[in-house]
Design a protein around this motif. Structure first.
Motif, PDB file in Angstrom:
ATOM      1  N   ALA A 121      -6.428   1.602   4.209  1.00 13.46           N
ATOM      2  CA  ALA A 121      -5.980   0.420   3.449  1.00 13.46           C
ATOM      3  C   ALA A 121      -4.468   0.398   3.271  1.00 13.46           C
ATOM      4  CB  ALA A 121      -6.669   0.366   2.087  1.00 13.46           C
ATOM      5  N   GLY A 122      -3.815   1.513   3.594  1.00 13.29           N
ATOM      6  CA  GLY A 122      -2.350   1.530   3.544  1.00 13.29           C
ATOM      7  C   GLY A 122      -1.741   0.427   4.392  1.00 13.29           C
ATOM      8  N   SER A 123      -2.396   0.091   5.509  1.00 17.72           N
ATOM      9  CA  SER A 123      -1.824  -0.961   6.366  1.00 17.72           C
ATOM     10  C   SER A 123      -1.949  -2.334   5.703  1.00 17.72           C
ATOM     11  CB  SER A 123      -2.447  -0.931   7.765  1.00 17.72           C
ATOM     12  OG  SER A 123      -3.785  -1.284   7.675  1.00 17.72           O
ATOM     13  N   ILE A 124      -2.925  -2.505   4.817  1.00 23.06           N
ATOM     14  CA  ILE A 124      -3.014  -3.766   4.051  1.00 23.06           C
ATOM     15  C   ILE A 124      -1.752  -3.890   3.183  1.00 23.06           C
ATOM     16  CG2 ILE A 124      -4.246  -4.922   2.147  1.00 23.06           C
ATOM     17  CD1 ILE A 124      -6.856  -3.728   3.222  1.00 23.06           C
ATOM     18  N   VAL A 125      -1.383  -2.765   2.561  1.00 25.56           N
ATOM     19  CA  VAL A 125      -0.204  -2.769   1.683  1.00 25.56           C
ATOM     20  C   VAL A 125       1.063  -3.030   2.511  1.00 25.56           C
ATOM     21  CG1 VAL A 125       1.104  -1.451  -0.040  1.00 25.56           C
ATOM     22  CG2 VAL A 125      -1.377  -1.143   0.139  1.00 25.56           C
ATOM     23  N   THR A 126       1.170  -2.354   3.643  1.00 24.60           N
ATOM     24  CA  THR A 126       2.370  -2.512   4.485  1.00 24.60           C
ATOM     25  C   THR A 126       2.549  -3.973   4.895  1.00 24.60           C
ATOM     26  OG1 THR A 126       1.962  -0.298   5.308  1.00 24.60           O
ATOM     27  CG2 THR A 126       3.524  -1.623   6.568  1.00 24.60           C
ATOM     28  N   LYS A 127       1.449  -4.603   5.338  1.00 24.68           N
ATOM     29  CA  LYS A 127       1.535  -6.014   5.783  1.00 24.68           C
ATOM     30  C   LYS A 127       1.900  -6.929   4.619  1.00 24.68           C
ATOM     31  CE  LYS A 127      -1.814  -5.919   9.572  1.00 24.68           C
ATOM     32  NZ  LYS A 127      -3.162  -6.355   9.962  1.00 24.68           N
ATOM     33  N   ALA A 128       1.292  -6.670   3.462  1.00 28.74           N
ATOM     34  CA  ALA A 128       1.576  -7.519   2.294  1.00 28.74           C
ATOM     35  C   ALA A 128       3.046  -7.376   1.893  1.00 28.74           C
ATOM     36  CB  ALA A 128       0.661  -7.139   1.134  1.00 28.74           C
ATOM     37  N   LYS A 129       3.524  -6.136   1.832  1.00 27.54           N
ATOM     38  CA  LYS A 129       4.906  -5.904   1.399  1.00 27.54           C
ATOM     39  C   LYS A 129       5.895  -6.529   2.378  1.00 27.54           C
ATOM     40  CE  LYS A 129       5.473  -4.026  -1.906  1.00 27.54           C
ATOM     41  NZ  LYS A 129       5.324  -3.092  -3.001  1.00 27.54           N
ATOM     42  N   ALA A 130       5.528  -6.533   3.679  1.00 25.93           N
ATOM     43  CA  ALA A 130       6.409  -7.146   4.689  1.00 25.93           C
ATOM     44  C   ALA A 130       6.585  -8.632   4.400  1.00 25.93           C
ATOM     45  CB  ALA A 130       5.840  -6.923   6.085  1.00 25.93           C
ATOM     46  N   GLN A 131       5.604  -9.217   3.697  1.00 30.44           N
ATOM     47  CA  GLN A 131       5.704 -10.649   3.336  1.00 30.44           C
ATOM     48  C   GLN A 131       6.052 -10.813   1.854  1.00 30.44           C
ATOM     49  OE1 GLN A 131       2.542 -13.167   4.791  1.00 30.44           O
ATOM     50  NE2 GLN A 131       2.124 -11.821   6.522  1.00 30.44           N
ATOM     51  N   ASP A 132       6.572  -9.761   1.237  1.00 32.77           N
ATOM     52  CA  ASP A 132       6.946  -9.784  -0.179  1.00 32.77           C
ATOM     53  C   ASP A 132       5.791 -10.137  -1.100  1.00 32.77           C
ATOM     54  OD1 ASP A 132       9.558  -8.991   0.122  1.00 32.77           O
ATOM     55  OD2 ASP A 132      10.227 -11.044   0.578  1.00 32.77           O
ATOM     56  N   VAL A 133       4.583  -9.762  -0.695  1.00 31.56           N
ATOM     57  CA  VAL A 133       3.413  -9.993  -1.545  1.00 31.56           C
ATOM     58  C   VAL A 133       3.072  -8.678  -2.248  1.00 31.56           C
ATOM     59  CG1 VAL A 133       0.949 -10.579  -1.563  1.00 31.56           C
ATOM     60  CG2 VAL A 133       2.536 -11.841  -0.071  1.00 31.56           C
ATOM     61  N   PRO A 134       3.157  -8.640  -3.595  1.00 32.59           N
ATOM     62  CA  PRO A 134       2.836  -7.402  -4.291  1.00 32.59           C
ATOM     63  C   PRO A 134       1.345  -7.069  -4.239  1.00 32.59           C
ATOM     64  CG  PRO A 134       3.468  -9.133  -5.848  1.00 32.59           C
ATOM     65  CD  PRO A 134       3.607  -9.722  -4.479  1.00 32.59           C
ATOM     66  N   VAL A 135       1.048  -5.770  -4.339  1.00 36.45           N
ATOM     67  CA  VAL A 135      -0.339  -5.309  -4.267  1.00 36.45           C
ATOM     68  C   VAL A 135      -0.674  -4.482  -5.518  1.00 36.45           C
ATOM     69  CG1 VAL A 135      -2.014  -3.924  -2.964  1.00 36.45           C
ATOM     70  CG2 VAL A 135      -0.244  -5.222  -1.742  1.00 36.45           C
ATOM     71  N   VAL A 136      -1.805  -4.828  -6.123  1.00 38.09           N
ATOM     72  CA  VAL A 136      -2.341  -4.039  -7.232  1.00 38.09           C
ATOM     73  C   VAL A 136      -3.525  -3.247  -6.680  1.00 38.09           C
ATOM     74  CG1 VAL A 136      -3.402  -4.111  -9.530  1.00 38.09           C
ATOM     75  CG2 VAL A 136      -1.675  -5.832  -8.893  1.00 38.09           C
ATOM     76  N   SER A 137      -3.458  -1.924  -6.792  1.00 36.29           N
ATOM     77  CA  SER A 137      -4.563  -1.068  -6.342  1.00 36.29           C
ATOM     78  C   SER A 137      -5.564  -1.032  -7.484  1.00 36.29           C
ATOM     79  CB  SER A 137      -3.990   0.320  -6.054  1.00 36.29           C
ATOM     80  OG  SER A 137      -4.866   1.096  -5.307  1.00 36.29           O
ATOM     81  N   TYR A 138      -6.779  -1.558  -7.225  1.00 32.73           N
ATOM     82  CA  TYR A 138      -7.757  -1.735  -8.292  1.00 32.73           C
ATOM     83  C   TYR A 138      -8.849  -0.661  -8.244  1.00 32.73           C
ATOM     84  CZ  TYR A 138     -11.220  -3.912 -11.328  1.00 32.73           C
ATOM     85  OH  TYR A 138     -12.122  -4.149 -12.332  1.00 32.73           O
ATOM     86  N   ASP A 139      -8.991   0.051  -9.319  1.00 37.61           N
ATOM     87  CA  ASP A 139     -10.021   1.079  -9.536  1.00 37.61           C
ATOM     88  C   ASP A 139      -9.853   2.287  -8.611  1.00 37.61           C
ATOM     89  OD1 ASP A 139     -12.341   1.815 -11.202  1.00 37.61           O
ATOM     90  OD2 ASP A 139     -13.364   1.930  -9.272  1.00 37.61           O
TER      91      ASP A 139
END
Ligand code: BGC
Length: 320
Positions: free
Chosen positions: A107-125
């Motif tokens: 799921a790290g790649s989900i974060v990388t892609k989101a951050k590349a588009q300046d979309v913050p990520v909240v890791s839930y639970d």
């Protein structure tokens, strides 16, 4: 009866409630309403996600931001599907993503892609490991395992076998929480001098797989080769108990732990088949995630009272 945070629950069963932990690592910086918030949950065979996390999250978002749009997806325990759902959320203009990962590593790649588009990520639970998440909202998961281990020791004493041995069906090894539950439980059992005769990591938190694992353990150890079961959640406990019953073992003679306070788990506790469960209320957890997500989506700063600890990267973290 409520005593020291531990609720004694009929038939000798025990339900333990925990307080929630939220960890903050930064903030967003866009402005405006009508934002889009993506919620990605990992699976739908454990009741909590569709019955509690999703509706509680959606209700809190609507309360705080009536014109916010929610993009919801459930990965049904498929990490590749979750990647696609995250890509779709970005394509559909998500301003923030709240992710309960199927696989902590990939799921790290989900974060990388989101951050590349300046979309913050909240890791839930579940924590997405080795990634630059903005916030982490969870319970103290090692403490969940410790509560399971400590309570199992009480049960072992009651059945006259204080040092076991026990069988462990831990959770999905791809879930970082499963590792934390297991380390907390292992430490408690070790401190209590309890021997673990067989230990399994149960892929996908799958009850049928737990049942197979328990069958294997019973075949290897014999019906009297273990005296308790450390099951990481109620679904796994259900599989373990089914295996014991088909081997002719009375589950009430083998204290079995659980987690989630599912209806099935509570029913087994009331009939004496399951010994305990750990209840982690979804409402405060989903509510905190929703509050953070709305703030991040709107570009507001997340209130400091929502977070109160620092992460290992030196940023802000918190306990509520
Ligand atoms: C959650 C548990 C849940 C398990 C299976 C864990 O990450 O914390 O509450 O039972 O996943 O979905």
């Amino acid at each position: 009866m409520l005593r020291n945070g531990v609720k004694l629950w009929g038939a000798g069963g025990i339900l333990v409630a925990l307080t929630m932990l939220a960890v903050g690592c930064g903030g967003g910086n866009d402005n405006g309403g009508g934002k889009t918030i993506a919620l990605l949950l990992p699976e739908n065979h454990t009741p909590r996600y569709e019955a509690a996390d999703r509706p509680d999250f959606e209700a809190k978002v609507k309360e705080l931001c009536s014109d916010c749009k929610i993009l919801y997806s459930n990965a049904t325990q498929d990490a590749a599907k979750q990647q696609n759902q995250a890509d779709a959320a970005l394509t559909q203009g998500a301003d923030v993503m709240v992710v309960d990962a199927v696989d902590a590593g990939s799921a790290g790649s989900i974060v990388t892609k989101a951050k590349a588009q300046d979309v913050p990520v909240v890791s839930y639970d579940r924590l997405i490991t080795n990634s630059d998440v903005d916030y982490y909202v969870s319970y103290d998961n090692a403490r969940v395992g410790k509560l399971q281990g400590d309570t199992l020791i009480k049960g072992l004493k009651l059945v006259g076998h204080p040092t076991g041995p026990v069988v462990m069906t831990a959770g999905d090894p791809a879930d970082n929480n499963a590792k934390l539950f297991k380390s907390g439980a292992n430490a408690a059992l070790k401190a209590g001098g309890v021997k673990i005769a067989k230990s399994y990591d149960t892929p996908g938190w799958n009850a049928d797989k737990a049942q197979n694992e328990m069958q294997q353990a019973i075949t290897a150890l014999g019906n009297n080769g273990f005296y308790g079961v450390l099951a990481a959640n109620d679904d796994l406990a259900g599989g373990d108990i089914a295996a014991m019953k088909s081997a002719g073992i009375k589950p009430s003679t083998r204290p079995t732990t659980g987690q989630d306070a599912t209806v099935a788990g509570l029913q087994r506790i009331l009939t004496g088949e399951q010994y305990m469960t750990v209840y982690k209320a979804a409402k405060p957890e989903a509510g905190a995630a929703a509050e953070i997500a709305v703030d991040l989506a709107k570009g507001d700063s997340v209130p400091s009272d929502l977070t109160n600890q620092r992460s290992t990267t030196g940023r802000r973290t918190s306990r509520r």
